[in-house]
Scaffold this motif. Structure first.
Motif, PDB file in Angstrom:
ATOM      1  N   GLN A 332       0.831  -1.195   0.000  1.00 26.36           N
ATOM      2  CA  GLN A 332       0.000   0.000   0.000  1.00 26.36           C
ATOM      3  C   GLN A 332       0.869   1.250   0.000  1.00 26.36           C
ATOM      4  OE1 GLN A 332      -2.629  -0.532   3.442  1.00 26.36           O
ATOM      5  NE2 GLN A 332      -4.203  -1.325   2.087  1.00 26.36           N
ATOM      6  N   GLY A 334       1.610   4.795   2.079  1.00 23.04           N
ATOM      7  CA  GLY A 334       1.414   5.427   3.380  1.00 23.04           C
ATOM      8  C   GLY A 334       1.938   6.848   3.381  1.00 23.04           C
ATOM      9  N   GLN A 352      -6.785  14.427   9.851  1.00 22.32           N
ATOM     10  CA  GLN A 352      -7.825  13.389   9.866  1.00 22.32           C
ATOM     11  C   GLN A 352      -8.362  13.128   8.464  1.00 22.32           C
ATOM     12  OE1 GLN A 352     -10.468  15.138  12.776  1.00 22.32           O
ATOM     13  NE2 GLN A 352      -9.520  14.019  14.483  1.00 22.32           N
ATOM     14  N   HIS A 355      -5.736  10.993   6.697  1.00 21.04           N
ATOM     15  CA  HIS A 355      -5.697   9.603   7.167  1.00 21.04           C
ATOM     16  C   HIS A 355      -6.933   8.825   6.706  1.00 21.04           C
ATOM     17  CE1 HIS A 355      -1.997   9.780   9.387  1.00 21.04           C
ATOM     18  NE2 HIS A 355      -2.391  10.850  10.073  1.00 21.04           N
ATOM     19  N   ARG A 356      -8.085   9.478   6.637  1.00 23.89           N
ATOM     20  CA  ARG A 356      -9.285   8.793   6.130  1.00 23.89           C
ATOM     21  C   ARG A 356      -9.120   8.451   4.652  1.00 23.89           C
ATOM     22  NH1 ARG A 356     -12.204  12.516   9.486  1.00 23.89           N
ATOM     23  NH2 ARG A 356     -12.561  13.888   7.700  1.00 23.89           N
ATOM     24  N   ALA A 359      -6.802   5.499   4.470  1.00 27.82           N
ATOM     25  CA  ALA A 359      -7.459   4.286   4.972  1.00 27.82           C
ATOM     26  C   ALA A 359      -8.429   3.719   3.947  1.00 27.82           C
ATOM     27  CB  ALA A 359      -8.186   4.583   6.272  1.00 27.82           C
ATOM     28  N   GLN A 361      -8.039   3.332   0.851  1.00 28.15           N
ATOM     29  CA  GLN A 361      -7.435   2.479  -0.180  1.00 28.15           C
ATOM     30  C   GLN A 361      -7.517   1.012   0.200  1.00 28.15           C
ATOM     31  OE1 GLN A 361      -3.010   2.405  -0.466  1.00 28.15           O
ATOM     32  NE2 GLN A 361      -3.028   3.804   1.293  1.00 28.15           N
ATOM     33  N   ALA A 362      -7.572   0.717   1.502  1.00 27.50           N
ATOM     34  CA  ALA A 362      -7.678  -0.679   1.939  1.00 27.50           C
ATOM     35  C   ALA A 362      -9.030  -1.273   1.572  1.00 27.50           C
ATOM     36  CB  ALA A 362      -7.453  -0.760   3.448  1.00 27.50           C
ATOM     37  N   ASP A 363     -10.035  -0.393   1.424  1.00 27.73           N
ATOM     38  CA  ASP A 363     -11.380  -0.873   1.113  1.00 27.73           C
ATOM     39  C   ASP A 363     -11.661  -0.849  -0.390  1.00 27.73           C
ATOM     40  OD1 ASP A 363     -11.808  -1.038   3.866  1.00 27.73           O
ATOM     41  OD2 ASP A 363     -12.426   1.069   3.964  1.00 27.73           O
TER      42      ASP A 363
END
Length: 364
Positions: A332, A334, A352, A355-356, A359, A361-363
Motif C-alpha cells: 500500500q 502510506g 484526519q 488519514h481517512r 485508509a 485504499q484498503a477498502d
C-alpha cells in the motif's frame, strides 16, 4: 505451569526451573533465559528477586530488559562482568548478546572477560582498538526495545559513525539509532545539531526530513550546511534555499522548466491513488513546480524521488491547503509527509482528512 527463579542474593542468581504439577519441565542457569520478559518477572516476583543488586547492573538491565535475565545470570556468576557493568555497560550488553547467540558457557565467557576492553571490542565485531573501547565507555544508555538494539549495533559497526562520534563527549542511544538510519552528509557540527533536535522536541523524523531537503536543494554546494549546528540554523538555511529555488523557478519559464524535467525523467508518473473529495493528485512536472511555488516549500525539488516512484504528491484543498507526500509501504501507500504553507504542520482536522483518504485504499 510455574517458573521458579533464584534471587540475586543466592548461590546461582537467576537460575530457573519451570514445573507443571510438581514435575520439572525445563531449567537454565547461565545465558539461558526462561523466555519470560523482565518486566513480567518483576510484576510476578516483586523486588525479592533483585534485592541487593548493584545499581550499575540495574541501569544496564533497564536499558535492555529483553536481555535482563541473561545479564543477571552473567553478572551474578562473574565478578568481571559486574565490574564491566560499571565501567563499560554497553560493552557488557554486546558481549552478553554475543554470548547468547554463540551459546557461550560460563567458562568461555569468564575467559573472554579476562581480556582487555579493546580485545573485547574485536570479539563483538568492532575494531579491536583503544578508540573503540573509549567510545563504548562514553556511551550513555537509555531504555530501548530489541529492534532498536539491533539498529544501535548496526550504527556501531559503521566506521563513519565511529569517526563522527569521536567528537562527542557522551554519545547516547537516540544518536546512534538516528545515525544508523541516516545516510546523508556528515560533519562534526551534525552532533550538536542532533543534540538540539532530539532534546528540543523536533525529533529524529523532522531532522532527517530537513537534512534530506536541505541537501537536495544545495545540490553539490554543502559549505553552508557544514556550518550548521542548531535547529534554528538548519531551519534558516532550509528557508533560504526554498526561497532561492522557487524564485528561480518563478523568474524563468515554468513551462520550459517542466519540459526540461520531462526530458530528464520522462513523462510524469501516474498517481497511485485516486482523487477523493478535497484531495487531488499532482499530475505533471509543471504542477509539481507550481505546488512548491504556491505553498512556499521545496516539493518542487522532489523530481528525482517522484520520477523513481519513491513518492507521489497530492494536494489537500479543504479545510486548508496542504501538500501530501505518500510513499510505498509494502503493498500500500502510506503517508511520508504532510506540510502546509511554508512547511507548517497541518491542523488536526486536515490530518484526519488525509488519514481517512489513505485508509480508504484498503477498502478499494
Amino acid at each position: 505451569m510455574v517458573v521458579r527463579l533464584s534471587p540475586w542474593q543466592s548461590a546461582t542468581p537467576f537460575a530457573w526451573v519451570s514445573e507443571a504439577e510438581g514435575e520439572p519441565l525445563a531449567s537454565g542457569a547461565f545465558l539461558e533465559p526462561p523466555g519470560i520478559g523482565w518486566h513480567t518477572l518483576m510484576d510476578t516476583h516483586g523486588d525479592a528477586l533483585t534485592q541487593g543488586m548493584p545499581e550499575a547492573l540495574r541501569v544496564a538491565i533497564n536499558a535492555v530488559p529483553f536481555l535482563g535475565v541473561a545479564l543477571a545470570q552473567v553478572a551474578g556468576r562473574l565478578s568481571t562482568a559486574l565490574e564491566l557493568a560499571a565501567s563499560s555497560p554497553l560493552l557488557l550488553l554486546l558481549l552478553v548478546d554475543k554470548g547468547l547467540q554463540a551459546q557461550w558457557s560460563e567458562q568461555t565467557l569468564s575467559a573472554v572477560l579476562s581480556e582487555k576492553q579493546a580485545t573485547l571490542c574485536g570479539m563483538v565485531g568492532l575494531p579491536g582498538t583503544q578508540a573503540s573501547a573509549k567510545l563504548l565507555r562514553r556511551c550513555q544508555l537509555s531504555p530501548m526495545i530489541q529492534r532498536e538494539f539491533i539498529v544501535l549495533k548496526r550504527a556501531l559497526h559503521d566506521p563513519s559513525t565511529a569517526r563522527l562520534l569521536r567528537h562527542h563527549p557522551a554519545p547516547y542511544v537516540q544518536q546512534l539509532i538516528f545515525l544508523a538510519n541516516y545516510h546523508g552528509e556528515r560533519w562534526p557540527g551534525l552532533l550538536l545539531l542532533m543534540d538540539d533536535a532530539l532534546t528540543s522536541g523536533r525529533g529524529s523524523a523532522w531532522l532527517k526530513e530537513m537534512l534530506s531537503d536541505t541537501q537536495r536543494l544545495a545540490e553539490a554546494n554543502l559549505e553552508a550546511l557544514h556550518r550548521v549546528t542548531t535547529v534554528k540554523g538548519l531551519q534558516a538555511l532550509h528557508d533560504r534555499q526554498i526561497t532561492r529555488f522557487n524564485t528561480r523557478m518563478g523568474m524563468g519559464d515554468m513551462v520550459r522548466d517542466a519540459s526540461l524535467l520531462e526530458k530528464r525523467h520522462g513523462p510524469y508518473p501516474s498517481p497511485p491513488l485516486p482523487n477523493r473529495g478535497a484531495i487531488s493528485a499532482i499530475t505533471s512536472w509543471k504542477g509539481l513546480l507550481l505546488e512548491g511555488k504556491r505553498m512556499h516549500h521545496c516539493v518542487g525539488s522532489y523530481d528525482h524521488p517522484v520520477a523513481r516512484g519513491h513518492v507521489a504528491i497530492y494536494h489537500l484543498h479543504i479545510p486548508e491547503p496542504v501538500t501530501i507526500a505518500i510513499a510505498p509501504q509494502g503493498h500500500q501507500w502510506g503517508l511520508s509527509q504532510a506540510r502546509g504553507v511554508r512547511n507548517t504542520t497541518p491542523s488536526l482536522e486536515a490530518q484526519q482528512v488525509i488519514h481517512r483518504w489513505l485508509a480508504a485504499q484498503a477498502d478499494a
